[in-house]
Structure formats: structure tokens, C-alpha cells
Design a protein around this motif. Sequence first.
Motif, PDB file in Angstrom:
ATOM      1  N   ALA A  40       0.986  -1.548  -0.246  1.00  0.00           N
ATOM      2  CA  ALA A  40       0.036  -0.390  -0.209  1.00  0.00           C
ATOM      3  C   ALA A  40       1.086   0.937   0.059  1.00  0.00           C
ATOM      4  O   ALA A  40       0.118   2.333  -0.870  1.00  0.00           O
ATOM      5  N   ALA A  41       1.754   1.392   0.589  1.00  0.00           N
ATOM      6  CA  ALA A  41       2.801   2.463   0.958  1.00  0.00           C
ATOM      7  C   ALA A  41       3.337   2.379  -0.669  1.00  0.00           C
ATOM      8  O   ALA A  41       3.631   3.778  -1.093  1.00  0.00           O
ATOM      9  N   LEU A  42       3.896   1.636  -1.554  1.00  0.00           N
ATOM     10  CA  LEU A  42       4.618   1.674  -3.113  1.00  0.00           C
ATOM     11  C   LEU A  42       3.497   1.967  -3.207  1.00  0.00           C
ATOM     12  O   LEU A  42       3.759   3.076  -4.224  1.00  0.00           O
ATOM     13  N   GLU A  43       2.316   1.704  -3.873  1.00  0.00           N
ATOM     14  CA  GLU A  43       1.106   2.781  -4.310  1.00  0.00           C
ATOM     15  C   GLU A  43       1.089   3.817  -4.039  1.00  0.00           C
ATOM     16  O   GLU A  43       0.838   4.520  -4.783  1.00  0.00           O
ATOM     17  N   GLU A  49      -0.347  11.221  -4.679  1.00  0.00           N
ATOM     18  CA  GLU A  49       0.206  11.833  -3.632  1.00  0.00           C
ATOM     19  C   GLU A  49       1.512  11.283  -2.918  1.00  0.00           C
ATOM     20  O   GLU A  49       2.164  11.828  -2.264  1.00  0.00           O
ATOM     21  N   GLY A  50       2.337  10.482  -3.965  1.00  0.00           N
ATOM     22  CA  GLY A  50       3.708  10.368  -3.635  1.00  0.00           C
ATOM     23  C   GLY A  50       3.999  11.626  -4.095  1.00  0.00           C
ATOM     24  O   GLY A  50       5.480  11.815  -2.964  1.00  0.00           O
ATOM     25  N   GLN A  51       3.455  12.557  -4.609  1.00  0.00           N
ATOM     26  CA  GLN A  51       4.170  13.932  -5.286  1.00  0.00           C
ATOM     27  C   GLN A  51       4.746  15.014  -3.208  1.00  0.00           C
ATOM     28  O   GLN A  51       5.777  15.629  -3.563  1.00  0.00           O
ATOM     29  N   ALA A  68      12.483  -4.484  -4.497  1.00  0.00           N
ATOM     30  CA  ALA A  68      13.092  -3.587  -5.180  1.00  0.00           C
ATOM     31  C   ALA A  68      13.162  -2.546  -6.113  1.00  0.00           C
ATOM     32  O   ALA A  68      13.397  -1.209  -6.207  1.00  0.00           O
ATOM     33  N   GLU A  69      12.555  -3.647  -6.963  1.00  0.00           N
ATOM     34  CA  GLU A  69      12.373  -2.792  -8.065  1.00  0.00           C
ATOM     35  C   GLU A  69      10.886  -2.291  -8.386  1.00  0.00           C
ATOM     36  O   GLU A  69      10.841  -0.915  -9.275  1.00  0.00           O
ATOM     37  N   LYS A  70      10.055  -2.767  -7.499  1.00  0.00           N
ATOM     38  CA  LYS A  70       9.003  -1.693  -7.168  1.00  0.00           C
ATOM     39  C   LYS A  70       8.896  -0.336  -6.973  1.00  0.00           C
ATOM     40  O   LYS A  70       8.620   0.812  -7.299  1.00  0.00           O
ATOM     41  N   LEU A  71       9.868  -0.454  -5.434  1.00  0.00           N
ATOM     42  CA  LEU A  71      10.541   0.711  -4.665  1.00  0.00           C
ATOM     43  C   LEU A  71      11.161   1.947  -5.540  1.00  0.00           C
ATOM     44  O   LEU A  71      10.635   2.936  -6.268  1.00  0.00           O
ATOM     45  N   ALA A  72      12.192   1.156  -6.878  1.00  0.00           N
ATOM     46  CA  ALA A  72      12.720   1.758  -7.808  1.00  0.00           C
ATOM     47  C   ALA A  72      11.489   2.788  -9.169  1.00  0.00           C
ATOM     48  O   ALA A  72      12.008   3.745  -8.996  1.00  0.00           O
ATOM     49  N   SER A  73      10.661   2.164  -8.787  1.00  0.00           N
ATOM     50  CA  SER A  73       9.644   2.345  -9.678  1.00  0.00           C
ATOM     51  C   SER A  73       8.952   3.084  -9.438  1.00  0.00           C
ATOM     52  O   SER A  73       8.415   4.226 -10.101  1.00  0.00           O
ATOM     53  N   ALA A  74       8.362   3.718  -8.388  1.00  0.00           N
ATOM     54  CA  ALA A  74       7.615   4.453  -7.773  1.00  0.00           C
ATOM     55  C   ALA A  74       8.093   5.860  -7.112  1.00  0.00           C
ATOM     56  O   ALA A  74       7.659   7.020  -7.630  1.00  0.00           O
ATOM     57  N   LEU A  75       9.553   5.530  -7.321  1.00  0.00           N
ATOM     58  CA  LEU A  75      10.358   6.641  -6.500  1.00  0.00           C
ATOM     59  C   LEU A  75      10.101   7.653  -7.941  1.00  0.00           C
ATOM     60  O   LEU A  75      10.631   8.869  -7.506  1.00  0.00           O
ATOM     61  N   ALA A  76      10.093   7.516  -8.854  1.00  0.00           N
ATOM     62  CA  ALA A  76       9.929   8.573 -10.243  1.00  0.00           C
ATOM     63  C   ALA A  76       8.657   8.879  -9.794  1.00  0.00           C
ATOM     64  O   ALA A  76       8.513  10.766 -10.612  1.00  0.00           O
ATOM     65  N   SER A  77       7.847   8.820  -9.298  1.00  0.00           N
ATOM     66  CA  SER A  77       6.527   9.712  -8.797  1.00  0.00           C
ATOM     67  C   SER A  77       6.846  10.303  -7.407  1.00  0.00           C
ATOM     68  O   SER A  77       6.304  11.547  -7.538  1.00  0.00           O
TER      69      SER A  77
END
Length: 296
Positions: A40-43, A49-51, A68-77
Motif C-alpha cells: 500500500a505504501a509503494l502504491e 499523493e506520492g509527490q 526493490a524493483e517496485k520501489l525504484a519504479s515508485a521513486l519516479a513519482s
Amino acid sequence: LKRTCASGRQRPPVGGHAVAGRGGAGRDAAMKLAPEKLEAALEALAGEEGQSYTELNLNGIRLGEQGAEKLASALASATSLTKLTLTANKLSNNDAVWIATAVQRHALLTHLDLSCNQVWEAGSLKLRGLLETNTVLTTLKLDSNRLGPQGSGFLAAGLAVNRSLRWLGLAYNEVGDEGARHLAAALEKNTALRTLNLQCNDIKAAGALCIAGALAKNSSLSELELTANEFGDEGAEALAEAMKENFALTKLDMFGCEADREIEKRIQAALERNVTTMASPMEWLTGKLPCCVARQ
């Protein structure tokens, strides 16, 4: 997770327990993240709202390669993120590649903590590229990653050309004399780093001599942690001689280095000289001078 609320009101995070933070116009809402809340946190981080998130602490979550892969993708937002803590996640070389790639593209991230993971040679090679190109990151903690001489050598190559990093933690990494030589060569060229932690790295006299040679030329490093490196009198003597030419270092911890007390006193005197020279008028007025350490 911490996120900024421009209205000044506390905004509840996704799950967990909200704790009011401090601030003026903007307050922080923090949550203690449980492992089951990771998805949920990564989503949330990847969404709109991640901005607004400024800090993300995933200490001990055990992300794994998929995480780690999902986190890396989420960091872009997460375009406002400035601090990322991923300690004790059992991150491997591949995981480090994912994270380093994401950080390399991030415009605001200044603090990255990858301590207590398994970022070995291949992971440190990717981090070398991060140090060579990133101009934002100021703090990098890699304690307890078993980097070894080769891994620390890769990092040293990046450090030599980096102009933004101020704090580098490499404690408990089996750096050895060879790794110390690489790092010393980087310190001769680097003009940005202020704090370097090399605690408990199996650095003997040969490595201490290399570090001493770098200190004689470096004019920016102010704190050096060498605790529990048994380089003895030979290494300590080289450091004492180097301090005759170094006027920037104000803190040097040598606890457990098995050096003669008289040599340590000479180092202490040089550190005190530097503290006195570099103290601000306010520090003189208040008596709160920076401390210096050279102890056995």
C-alpha cells in the motif's frame, strides 16, 4: 513515510499511526510502517499523493529484489522525496542496481542509507556511477555491506570526481589496506566531503600511511572516524606528521587503534589548533567550540 501539508494541517498517511511533526507553514505526518503495509505504501508513493512525501523509512522490511524493483519504479513519482532509508533489508547487488538507478534520476534526494545490506562489488560498481554523475546527494551510508577492497575501490573512483557528497559512511566493510589506499587517492582529489567513517575496517599501518598522505593534501575533510583499526604507532605517527600540514580536520577518532599516548597527544594538539582557527565568533562567545577526539 513523511509528507508535507502546505495548508499547515496534519494529513493522515496511508495506514499506520499518524504522528504530528514540527514545522512552520508545512507540517509532517509520519507513520510507522509495518511489513504488510509495504504494498500500500509503494502504491501511495507511486500515485499522485506520492509527490508530497519527503521521507521514506523502510528499515528492516526485507524488500527483496521484487520489492526493490517496485520501489525504484515508485521513486519516479515521489518527486519531493529527500531522504530514503533502506537499512537491514537484505538488499543484494541486483537490488542496489535498481535503487541506484532510481536515485540517479531523482532531482531532490539528498540522503540515502543502505547500511546493513549485501551490497557487494557489483552493487558498489553501480554506486560508483551514481557518485560520478549525481550532483544532489549529500549523505550516503553504506555501513556493514562487506564491500571489501574492490568494492571500496569502485566507490573511491566515484568519490574522486564527486562534488556534492558531504557524508560517507563505510564502517564495517572489510576495506583493508588496499581499500584504504583507493579511498586515500580519492581524498587527494575530492574537495566536497566533510565526514568519512571508516570504523572497524581492518586498516593496518600501510593503509593508515596512505590516509595520512591524503590528509596532508586534503583541505576539506573535517571529521574522520578510524576507531578499531589496529594500525599502531607506525600509522599514528604518520597521521601526526600529516596533521602538521592539515588545517581542516577537527575530529579524528582513534579509539582502539593501539597507538602510543604521546603520539595521540600530538594529534590532539593539532586538532585543537584547527578547532581554534576555524571557530566562528559565536562559538567563541558562547564557549561552544567543536570537540576534537584523538583517543586510545
